[in-house]
Design a protein around this motif. Structure first.
Motif, mmCIF file in Angstrom:
data_model
loop_
_atom_site.group_PDB
_atom_site.id
_atom_site.type_symbol
_atom_site.label_atom_id
_atom_site.label_comp_id
_atom_site.label_asym_id
_atom_site.label_seq_id
_atom_site.Cartn_x
_atom_site.Cartn_y
_atom_site.Cartn_z
ATOM 1 N N ASP A 61 0.821 -1.221 0.000
ATOM 2 C CA ASP A 61 0.000 0.000 0.000
ATOM 3 C C ASP A 61 0.850 1.264 0.000
ATOM 4 O OD1 ASP A 61 -2.338 -1.547 0.089
ATOM 5 O OD2 ASP A 61 -1.984 -1.874 2.238
ATOM 6 N N ASP A 95 2.479 4.575 -0.928
ATOM 7 C CA ASP A 95 2.207 5.655 -1.875
ATOM 8 C C ASP A 95 3.453 5.884 -2.705
ATOM 9 O OD1 ASP A 95 -0.324 6.184 -1.197
ATOM 10 O OD2 ASP A 95 0.192 7.665 0.356
ATOM 11 N N ASP A 150 5.116 8.512 -5.636
ATOM 12 C CA ASP A 150 4.965 9.745 -6.405
ATOM 13 C C ASP A 150 6.139 9.861 -7.371
ATOM 14 O OD1 ASP A 150 4.711 12.245 -7.411
ATOM 15 O OD2 ASP A 150 5.053 13.306 -5.508
#
Ligand code: GCB
Length: 592
Positions: free
Chosen positions: A27, A29, A31
């Motif tokens: 999970d 994140d 970017d």
């Protein structure tokens, strides 16, 4: 799809080397706008799995990031600039300086993206977000299994429906290349045994451009044999030197595209004059009957995993020729473009397989958690992607003289209801897509008998994998051969027009394990097994080839049926011969 080569109008720069690399938690994140932190060094091209230690690293399920910077010379920006990946397994998203540039599904075929509007002269950041999950929508197929052990957080395992390790990452070369802004997009070219040839060129713009072609002999001789104008044409040359396994002669089609400003794009495609066909009485190359001698293989070596390794490719083809082999199947996925080019120049015949393996919900590589028998064609969501990989494989390999046939799948549940409906449109697609209309097959397994197999009627020739004497009747080769002989006769009487090729047969042998009685897993039993199948083939005129499973030992998922991988190689993973090699070498060098 054109292979990236340097020509007088094109520059190719390799981006292979050491990239930054990070596995992402489930999970986590991510970017792409920010440069990667907490990374390790990772070679490209290579599978990532065997570079660092530990099960959780090797067996990671899900996403991973590759990143590098590249300094671009301003001169490159005046041209059309393309970033091209030989393969990223299995899904990829590409970002340039943090901006999304492309996405691709399918781990064994090339893809490319124009990046001119995303880069600047000087430093640029290239990021690849790869995903290695195999499920019922990917090819190959697998299953995600959520497991809950008392007191431990939920874990996810990705079970392959296939018997080779799910290596992943950027596994083939990465290049940046330029073309002029008006450029040659694709070339199709083929030649027959009478010296007749035809070609077709696709360009980015047709208005106010002019295409010319020259047909040249092999490298080193620039005698122009034919000149043509326009995007398609045909011709005939005299005294044509045919491409065959003893003399794999390659001609060249040099294509030039010029526009009003006289900007030129030039690309030279190699091809061969040859004809391969399947008839009721066998397989024919250039008007002579040919018996296929060779292997099912894998792209698999220590440390590289499934990563591209030119040295092993050349070594393997050298070993095959030394043994008198003439062919192999790209089990169970398209091999690198470099391997196909090598087979063109070495005269090795290739049965080119799409990555459709594991299309059987009753099969799991570990055999432990069981599957869902009889549900395959209702469960799998692969039809559309399967069509895409057929289209893309043929687009990539259509001009290679080494490619004699396409395999649409390996060991699907072809005995289950729905198989014919699933495969019929895929065969039709392949037939209409391949400009050479090469013969097609699906390689089938023992569960699909002459009576139950629903794809055999679609095939131009039958390719069957059999393990009588290993997975059943183990240790009893006379019994195994009797069963197989009976089954062959049933296949032949049902499909008298379709020659049969042994697609796989073999027994695991642990190198160095010897036994006077020839027990299972000994080198003696492997040789006895292979010999028995070969002798059976000699008795059946409609058996037109023998591909041993496997060329070399290879990595698989850990499970109690495999001792550090599949040991059915006649060579070890580091290409040392087992006993069967000497039998096969003797047989094949004497067999035309
Ligand atoms: C097969 C599969 C191949 C396996 C082989 C085996 O039928 O096509 O991928 O590795 O059997 O050794 O079990």
């Amino acid at each position: 799809m054109l292979y990236p080569i340097m020509t007088e109008s094109r520059v190719v720069c390799s981006l292979d080397g050491v990239w930054n690399f990070k596995l992402l938690d489930r999970d986590e994140d991510y970017d792409a706008g920010q440069p990667l932190t907490d990374f390790v060094s990772m070679p490209v091209p290579c599978s990532y799995n065997d570079i660092y230690e530990g099960r959780s690293f090797r067996n990671h399920v899900g996403k991973m990031v590759y990143e590098r910077t590249v300094q671009l010379a301003g001169a490159l920006l005046a041209e059309r600039l393309v970033l091209r990946f030989g393969s990223v397994t299995h899904c990829a998203q590409v970002y340039i300086n943090g901006t999304f540039a492309a996405a691709h599904k399918g781990g064994f075929l090339p893809f490319e993206v124009e990046i001119g509007n995303l880069v600047q002269a000087g430093e640029n950041r290239i990021t690849v977000l790869a995903d290695n999950v195999v499920d019922d929508s990917t090819l190959p197929c697998g299953r995600l299994v959520h497991r809950q052990f008392p007191g431990l957080p939920e874990s996810i395992e990705n079970l392959p429906n296939f018997d080779f390790y799910n290596y992943s990452g950027i596994m083939r070369p990465v290049v940046l290349y330029t073309t002029p802004k008006t450029y040659i997009q694709d070339i199709t070219v083929m030649g027959g045994t009478d010296g007749a040839f035809s070609y077709e060129v696709r360009c980015s713009a047709t208005a106010e451009t002019e295409v010319s072609v020259e047909l040249l002999p092999g490298i080193g001789d620039d005698t122009v044999l034919f000149c043509g104008r326009g995007i398609s044409g045909s011709g005939k040359i005299e005294n044509c030197r045919l491409w065959n396994t003893d003399d794999p002669y390659l001609y060249r089609l040099r294509v030039t595209l010029a526009d009003r400003e006289n900007v030129r794009d030039v690309y030279t495609e190699e091809f061969g004059f040859r004809e391969f066909c399947v008839r009721r009485d066998g397989l024919w190359l250039n008007g002579a009957q040919i018996y296929l001698k060779g292997f099912g293989k894998h792209e698999d070596t220590a440390v590289h995993g499934r990563g591209f390794c030119e040295a092993y490719n050349v070594k393997d083809i050298g070993l095959m020729k030394w043994m008198g082999a003439n062919s192999f199947r790209t089990s169970h996925y398209p091999y690198s473009e470099e391997m196909m080019r090598l087979c063109d120049r070495e005269g090795i015949l290739v049965i080119d397989e799409v990555p459709a393996v594991g299309l059987h919900t009753g099969f799991t590589a570990t055999g432990l958690l069981g599957g869902v028998p009889q549900g395959t064609w209702k469960t799998l969501q692969t039809a559309e992607h399967h069509a895409d990989v057929i289209r893309d494989l043929i687009a990539r390999d259509k001009n290679h003289p080494c490619v004699i046939a396409f395999s649409i799948a390996n060991e699907p549940a072809s005995e289950e209801e729905g198989a014919a409906e699933y495969f019929a449109p895929l065969f039709a697609l392949a037939r209409e897509t391949d400009p050479q209309r090469r013969p097609l097959t699906v390689v089938t397994y023992g569960g699909a008998t002459p009576e139950s197999c629903k794809v055999a009627p679609l095939c131009d020739f039958l390719m069957i994998n059999r393990y009588n004497g290993w997975y059943d009747t183990e240790g009893n080769m006379p019994g195994a051969v009797a069963l197989l002989g009976d089954e062959l006769e049933r296949f032949h009487s049902r499909y008298p027009d379709k020659p049969i090729v042994f697609g796989e047969f073999g027994a695991d042998a642990v190198a160095g394990l010897h036994d006077v009685t020839g027990d299972l897993f000994s080198e003696e039993y492997q040789e006895e097994f292979i010999r028995a199948y070969c002798e059976l083939s000699d008795q059946k005129s409609y058996v037109c080839g023998e591909h041993i499973w496997n060329f070399a030992d290879f990595a698989t998922a850990e499970n109690i049926k495999r001792v550090q991988g599949n040991k059915k190689g006649v060579f070890t993973r580091d290409r040392k011969p087992k006993k069967a090699v000497w039998y096969l070498r003797d047989r094949w060098t004497g067999l035309k």
